[in-house]
Design an enzyme around this catalytic site. Structure first.
Site, PDB file in Angstrom:
ATOM      1  N   VAL A 177       0.893  -1.165   0.000  1.00 24.35           N
ATOM      2  CA  VAL A 177       0.000   0.000   0.000  1.00 24.35           C
ATOM      3  C   VAL A 177       0.931   1.214   0.000  1.00 24.35           C
ATOM      4  O   VAL A 177       1.588   1.504   0.993  1.00 24.35           O
ATOM      5  CB  VAL A 177      -0.919   0.003   1.245  1.00 24.35           C
ATOM      6  CG1 VAL A 177      -1.713   1.293   1.303  1.00 24.35           C
ATOM      7  CG2 VAL A 177      -1.843  -1.204   1.227  1.00 24.35           C
ATOM      8  N   PRO A 178       1.021   1.906  -1.161  1.00 26.79           N
ATOM      9  CA  PRO A 178       2.160   2.802  -1.394  1.00 26.79           C
ATOM     10  C   PRO A 178       2.085   4.143  -0.677  1.00 26.79           C
ATOM     11  O   PRO A 178       1.934   5.191  -1.322  1.00 26.79           O
ATOM     12  CB  PRO A 178       2.144   2.969  -2.919  1.00 26.79           C
ATOM     13  CG  PRO A 178       0.706   2.815  -3.282  1.00 26.79           C
ATOM     14  CD  PRO A 178       0.128   1.820  -2.320  1.00 26.79           C
ATOM     15  N   CYS A 179       2.240   4.143   0.630  1.00 31.21           N
ATOM     16  CA  CYS A 179       2.244   5.407   1.368  1.00 31.21           C
ATOM     17  C   CYS A 179       3.511   6.210   1.054  1.00 31.21           C
ATOM     18  O   CYS A 179       3.561   7.411   1.335  1.00 31.21           O
ATOM     19  CB  CYS A 179       2.113   5.161   2.867  1.00 31.21           C
ATOM     20  SG  CYS A 179       3.413   4.143   3.559  1.00 31.21           S
ATOM     21  N   HIS A 180       4.514   5.544   0.456  1.00 31.17           N
ATOM     22  CA  HIS A 180       5.732   6.289   0.115  1.00 31.17           C
ATOM     23  C   HIS A 180       5.468   7.286  -1.023  1.00 31.17           C
ATOM     24  O   HIS A 180       6.288   8.156  -1.282  1.00 31.17           O
ATOM     25  CB  HIS A 180       6.855   5.321  -0.286  1.00 31.17           C
ATOM     26  CG  HIS A 180       6.517   4.408  -1.427  1.00 31.17           C
ATOM     27  ND1 HIS A 180       5.850   3.197  -1.247  1.00 31.17           N
ATOM     28  CD2 HIS A 180       6.718   4.518  -2.759  1.00 31.17           C
ATOM     29  CE1 HIS A 180       5.684   2.616  -2.428  1.00 31.17           C
ATOM     30  NE2 HIS A 180       6.194   3.391  -3.365  1.00 31.17           N
ATOM     31  N   ARG A 181       4.330   7.159  -1.703  1.00 34.92           N
ATOM     32  CA  ARG A 181       4.023   8.094  -2.795  1.00 34.92           C
ATOM     33  C   ARG A 181       3.327   9.353  -2.289  1.00 34.92           C
ATOM     34  O   ARG A 181       2.973  10.222  -3.074  1.00 34.92           O
ATOM     35  CB  ARG A 181       3.136   7.401  -3.844  1.00 34.92           C
ATOM     36  CG  ARG A 181       3.903   6.329  -4.605  1.00 34.92           C
ATOM     37  CD  ARG A 181       3.048   5.619  -5.632  1.00 34.92           C
ATOM     38  NE  ARG A 181       3.675   4.340  -5.974  1.00 34.92           N
ATOM     39  CZ  ARG A 181       3.013   3.253  -6.351  1.00 34.92           C
ATOM     40  NH1 ARG A 181       1.699   3.288  -6.466  1.00 34.92           N
ATOM     41  NH2 ARG A 181       3.652   2.137  -6.617  1.00 34.92           N
TER      42      ARG A 181
END
Lengths: 209, 175
Positions: A177-181
């Site tokens: 779940v790409p919270c780094h984006r």
């Protein structure tokens, strides 16, 4: 408890030392057998494995519903497992098979050949608005970023910028779940569970692919 | 243990890592090396099943030894139904110890002890249970358990010293 041991205890233990022959390899294969048996008898509530990655060792944990946790080394894997024991179940074993797909997809992601994940996820560790935010994150396309404010707006609560930050900071399934984006409105990176260096590396990887 | 830590149960993986070796030693002493693996597997699978119901702060090692005790008895019973007694069991010890170092003799001597003595030695010396707890598993008094343990150890010692004096009188002179 005080142990009332016999005075000859140490000596007898050394007398019995031949029972230890091949003990460690035996334990290793028995552990693998236990993991298999537990899986077959549905007694294993959480299976986990640790994989190497360019952003350090990653803990992957899955329930029978799906991947429930991805954790960076920075989070301390032992503490993460203890939290899972408290929140879900202490029936936890290192049992790699359940995480084969996740490990393979993460490998492909780090090689730059995978831009989205096709894994069943178990979101039981998050609730309410945070869950809402996390469900929205996969819509930020690979290779691009969104600001906390944009995510708040997309999640239907434009004023909840800070809560979006909290949702990202407590994301139980980072990478997948790409919270780094999600980055700050001024373009700076903002914090990250795996450390800002890891966030930078991930965004660089996605920009290059 | 610090206060507050007892509330939460550790992941079962930590239990296996910490207690796996002790339980295998106990199973080996009670059943012999070759049947021990099955008893270990039965013990830990049953323990995993029951783990959520174990009271927090319970003595996990004593709990596991209790389960192992029952599983070993199951194996002893199944074994006596299945196997015919033989005077000279087939030699299968090649992976265990170096011939002539007394390892095989000790393992052999352990399997020849009466069951109660094997259990008393295993639970007291290998699992570290006080004889009161050993007696609770075996039935009978703590004193009887202590005697079974002491008798077992005595037999093991004399089996090994017989082996060593044999080795001394041999021409190899390697001891």
């Amino acid at each position: 408890m005080t142990l009332e041991l016999s005075p000859d205890h140490a000596e007898v233990v050394s007398l019995l030392h031949p029972l230890d022959a091949g003990l460690e390899p035996a334990i290793a294969s028995l552990h693998a057998r236990l993991a298999r048996d537990a899986q077959l008898t549905h007694t294993l509530d959480i299976a986990y494995r640790v994989v190497d990655s360019p952003v350090g060792k990653l803990l992957l944990a899955a329930t029978d519903r799906g991947i429930v946790r991805v954790a960076f080394e920075l989070e301390d894997h032992d503490s993460v497992l203890q939290l899972l024991a408290n929140a879900v179940s202490p029936r936890i074993l290192q049992a790699p098979a359940r995480l084969d797909d996740a490990a393979r997809e993460l490998d492909e992601y780090f090689e730059g050949t995978r831009t989205e994940f096709d894994l069943t996820l178990d979101f039981r560790l998050c609730r309410g608005f945070r869950l809402n935010v996390l469900r929205h994150l996969p819509r930020i396309p690979y290779g691009s970023t969104a600001s906390y404010a944009q995510v708040a707006q997309a999640a239907g609560s434009p004023n909840a910028v800070r809560a979006v930050g909290t949702a990202c900071a407590t994301n139980p399934l980072p990478l997948i779940v790409p919270c780094h984006r999600v980055v700050k409105s001024d373009g700076s990176f903002g914090g990250y569970l795996g450390g800002s260096e890891a966030k930078r590396a991930l965004l660089r990887l996605e920009a290059a692919a | 243990m610090k206060p507050g830590q007892m509330v939460n149960k550790r992941p079962f993986e930590a239990v296996v890592r910490e207690e796996g070796a002790t339980v295998l030693r106990v199973c080996r002493a009670v059943l012999g090396v070759h049947d021990a693996d099955d008893a270990w597997s039965d013990t830990f699978l049953a323990a995993l099943q029951a783990y959520p119901a174990l009271p927090a702060g319970a003595n996990v090692e004593a709990w596991l030894v209790t389960i192992a005790h029952r599983k070993c008895i199951d194996h002893v019973r199944a074994g006596t139904r299945r196997a015919l007694p033989v005077d000279h069991p087939p030699e299968q010890h090649s992976s265990l110890g170096i011939p002539g170092d007394g390892h095989e003799e000790l393992l052999d001597a352990v399997t020849r002890l009466p069951l109660k003595q094997r259990q008393a030695v295993a639970y007291h010396y290998l699992a570290g249970l006080p004889y009161n707890d050993v007696a609770a598993l075996l039935g009978g008094t703590a004193e009887a358990a202590r005697r079974a343990g002491a008798d077992g150890v005595k037999t093991l010692r004399s089996a090994l010293s017989a082996h060593q004096s044999l080795a001394h009188t041999s021409s190899k002179g390697d001891i």
